[in-house]
Design a protein around this motif. Structure first.
Motif, PDB file in Angstrom:
ATOM      1  N   ASP A 300       0.842  -1.210   0.000  1.00  0.00           N
ATOM      2  CA  ASP A 300       0.000   0.000   0.000  1.00  0.00           C
ATOM      3  C   ASP A 300       0.871   1.252   0.000  1.00  0.00           C
ATOM      4  O   ASP A 300       0.621   2.206  -0.746  1.00  0.00           O
ATOM      5  N   LEU A 301       1.877   1.259   0.885  1.00  0.00           N
ATOM      6  CA  LEU A 301       2.759   2.421   0.964  1.00  0.00           C
ATOM      7  C   LEU A 301       3.540   2.605  -0.325  1.00  0.00           C
ATOM      8  O   LEU A 301       3.694   3.736  -0.820  1.00  0.00           O
ATOM      9  N   ALA A 302       4.030   1.522  -0.896  1.00  0.00           N
ATOM     10  CA  ALA A 302       4.754   1.613  -2.159  1.00  0.00           C
ATOM     11  C   ALA A 302       3.867   2.190  -3.258  1.00  0.00           C
ATOM     12  O   ALA A 302       4.316   3.024  -4.071  1.00  0.00           O
ATOM     13  N   ARG A 303       2.614   1.782  -3.296  1.00  0.00           N
ATOM     14  CA  ARG A 303       1.692   2.316  -4.299  1.00  0.00           C
ATOM     15  C   ARG A 303       1.490   3.815  -4.119  1.00  0.00           C
ATOM     16  O   ARG A 303       1.476   4.584  -5.091  1.00  0.00           O
ATOM     17  N   GLN A 304       1.327   4.241  -2.866  1.00  0.00           N
ATOM     18  CA  GLN A 304       1.169   5.672  -2.609  1.00  0.00           C
ATOM     19  C   GLN A 304       2.382   6.460  -3.080  1.00  0.00           C
ATOM     20  O   GLN A 304       2.255   7.530  -3.694  1.00  0.00           O
ATOM     21  N   LEU A 305       3.574   5.943  -2.800  1.00  0.00           N
ATOM     22  CA  LEU A 305       4.797   6.644  -3.199  1.00  0.00           C
ATOM     23  C   LEU A 305       4.962   6.664  -4.716  1.00  0.00           C
ATOM     24  O   LEU A 305       5.434   7.654  -5.281  1.00  0.00           O
ATOM     25  N   LEU A 306       4.571   5.592  -5.390  1.00  0.00           N
ATOM     26  CA  LEU A 306       4.611   5.577  -6.845  1.00  0.00           C
ATOM     27  C   LEU A 306       3.675   6.622  -7.431  1.00  0.00           C
ATOM     28  O   LEU A 306       3.979   7.266  -8.440  1.00  0.00           O
ATOM     29  N   GLU A 307       2.534   6.804  -6.799  1.00  0.00           N
ATOM     30  CA  GLU A 307       1.531   7.736  -7.305  1.00  0.00           C
ATOM     31  C   GLU A 307       1.862   9.187  -6.999  1.00  0.00           C
ATOM     32  O   GLU A 307       1.495  10.087  -7.766  1.00  0.00           O
ATOM     33  N   THR A 308       2.525   9.435  -5.884  1.00  0.00           N
ATOM     34  CA  THR A 308       2.616  10.813  -5.381  1.00  0.00           C
ATOM     35  C   THR A 308       4.024  11.385  -5.368  1.00  0.00           C
ATOM     36  O   THR A 308       4.194  12.547  -5.010  1.00  0.00           O
ATOM     37  N   THR A 309       5.045  10.602  -5.719  1.00  0.00           N
ATOM     38  CA  THR A 309       6.421  11.094  -5.697  1.00  0.00           C
ATOM     39  C   THR A 309       7.147  10.699  -6.966  1.00  0.00           C
ATOM     40  O   THR A 309       6.670   9.875  -7.753  1.00  0.00           O
ATOM     41  N   VAL A 313      12.356   3.474  -7.962  1.00  0.00           N
ATOM     42  CA  VAL A 313      11.808   2.216  -7.473  1.00  0.00           C
ATOM     43  C   VAL A 313      12.664   1.679  -6.331  1.00  0.00           C
ATOM     44  O   VAL A 313      12.132   1.132  -5.351  1.00  0.00           O
ATOM     45  N   GLU A 314      13.964   1.857  -6.411  1.00  0.00           N
ATOM     46  CA  GLU A 314      14.850   1.380  -5.356  1.00  0.00           C
ATOM     47  C   GLU A 314      14.570   2.094  -4.033  1.00  0.00           C
ATOM     48  O   GLU A 314      14.499   1.455  -2.969  1.00  0.00           O
ATOM     49  N   ALA A 339       3.911  -3.770 -13.542  1.00  0.00           N
ATOM     50  CA  ALA A 339       5.245  -3.341 -13.155  1.00  0.00           C
ATOM     51  C   ALA A 339       5.144  -1.967 -12.514  1.00  0.00           C
ATOM     52  O   ALA A 339       4.176  -1.221 -12.762  1.00  0.00           O
ATOM     53  N   PRO A 340       6.109  -1.564 -11.679  1.00  0.00           N
ATOM     54  CA  PRO A 340       6.053  -0.236 -11.046  1.00  0.00           C
ATOM     55  C   PRO A 340       5.907   0.901 -12.061  1.00  0.00           C
ATOM     56  O   PRO A 340       5.141   1.838 -11.846  1.00  0.00           O
TER      57      PRO A 340
END
Length: 350
Positions: A300-309, A313-314, A339-340
């Protein structure tokens, strides 16, 4: 107990599984504003009927534009009786179903579907008039209406646990699982009783528009942003008095330090329980094993960071506690089929 009171949560024999009852997010359902109709069949469960207009109506993009146009629909315009004695005013008649992207049926005691397994001619015709690509959703006993329409035959679905035996009697061709909060079967989604409708609507927003939008809606409504579909509806046995401490504070603590190594022993120590007691208590409260729960929260947190920052990926993998970029890619593909980079393009447009 009436359908307007909170569901008692009982431990299911499926609480030990690692299954998440959704088909996974693949891409936003569409661009622009989606048309949603909420079908009010009297007498409706008022709480259920209020969930889609509130949650979907609150969903906005980054510049504040609404993502769903929600309309309540009745057998005719005007007041619709509820199980609690007050009326709900429908904004449109059944003809609005024909143009909807999504049709949601809240809990109801609508007599033909609840007692005889059939629909009145006008309701059957209205549901048959929907577009071929329209999504169907039920909350609580709204599943009886979808069952009567024949759209659940051969599919997995859920409803309020209290009415599961009645549902099976009327709709034997449906693969009913009353032990879960909701089931996502692609173009047909069903939820358990009452508050599980909140979980399902947040899941729909997350599936359509990403975690950031769903989390904003959850914060506005002051509800948890996630309770996975596979979480158990209810607890079968009361926990012993000596184990009456909740793991909720430890869950909140874990969310604040997801990047750190979080073993069961460390979680149990924070909760001041033995590891064995902690695991048992955690499963009873969340329906998930601690390891599975942590993996889901980190994703969940990774998805939020992908969407908002714009973080790499590392870096996102490290901040979310998933460790390596390869591990993040693996879990994102396993859970969401993406994929991310594809996830970021889909839900951020970059």
């Amino acid at each position: 107990m009436s359908e307007d009171h909170a569901t008692v949560r009982i431990e299911s024999n499926k609480a030990d599984t690692e299954q998440v009852d959704s088909v996974g997010t693949t891409a936003a359902r569409s661009t622009g504003v989606q048309s949603v109709v909420v079908l009010l069949l009297p007498p409706i469960v008022g709480f259920d009927a209020s969930i889609p207009p509130l949650l979907l109506g609150e969903a906005c993009d980054d510049i504040g534009e609404r993502l769903y146009d929600v309309t309540t629909v009745g057998l005719s315009t005007g007041a619709v009786a509820t199980t609690s004695g007050y009326g709900w005013v429908a904004e449109a008649g059944l003809e609005a179903i024909a143009d909807a992207d999504t049709v949601i049926v809240p809990g109801t005691r609508f007599p033909p579907a609840r007692s005889d397994g059939i629909l009145s001619d006008d309701v059957a015709a209205a549901l048959a008039s929907r577009r071929p690509d329209a999504r169907l959703v039920s909350i609580c006993t709204g599943a009886f209406v979808l069952g009567a329409a024949g759209v659940l035959d051969g599919r997995r679905a859920t409803t309020h646990w209290r009415y599961a035996d009645d549902f099976r009697r009327l709709y034997p061709d449906v693969d009913l699982d009353e032990s879960v909060l909701f089931v996502d079967d692609g173009d047909v989604l069903t939820s358990a009783g009452l508050a599980a409708g909140i979980d399902l609507c947040l899941h729909i927003i997350r599936r359509d528009h990403g975690a950031a939008v769903a989390n904003r809606v959850a914060r506005h409504c002051v509800v948890p942003p996630w309770r996975e579909g596979g979480q158990a509806q209810f607890i079968e046995h009361r926990l012993p008095v000596e184990a009456d401490r909740s793991t909720a504070p430890t869950q909140q603590w874990a969310l604040s330090c997801l990047a750190e190594p979080l073993t069961v022993d460390r979680l149990a120590a924070h909760a001041r329980m033995s590891s064995r007691t902690f695991i048992r208590r955690f499963r009873a409260e969340t329906g998930r094993a601690p390891g599975a729960w942590l993996r889901e929260r980190r994703l969940d947190l990774a998805r939020q960071l992908l969407e908002t920052t714009d973080l790499s990926v590392e870096v996102i993998a490290a901040r979310s506690g998933l460790g390596s970029a390869d591990n993040l890619r693996h879990h994102l593909r396993t859970e969401l089929g993406m994929a991310p980079s594809a996830y970021r393009r889909t839900f951020r447009g970059v």
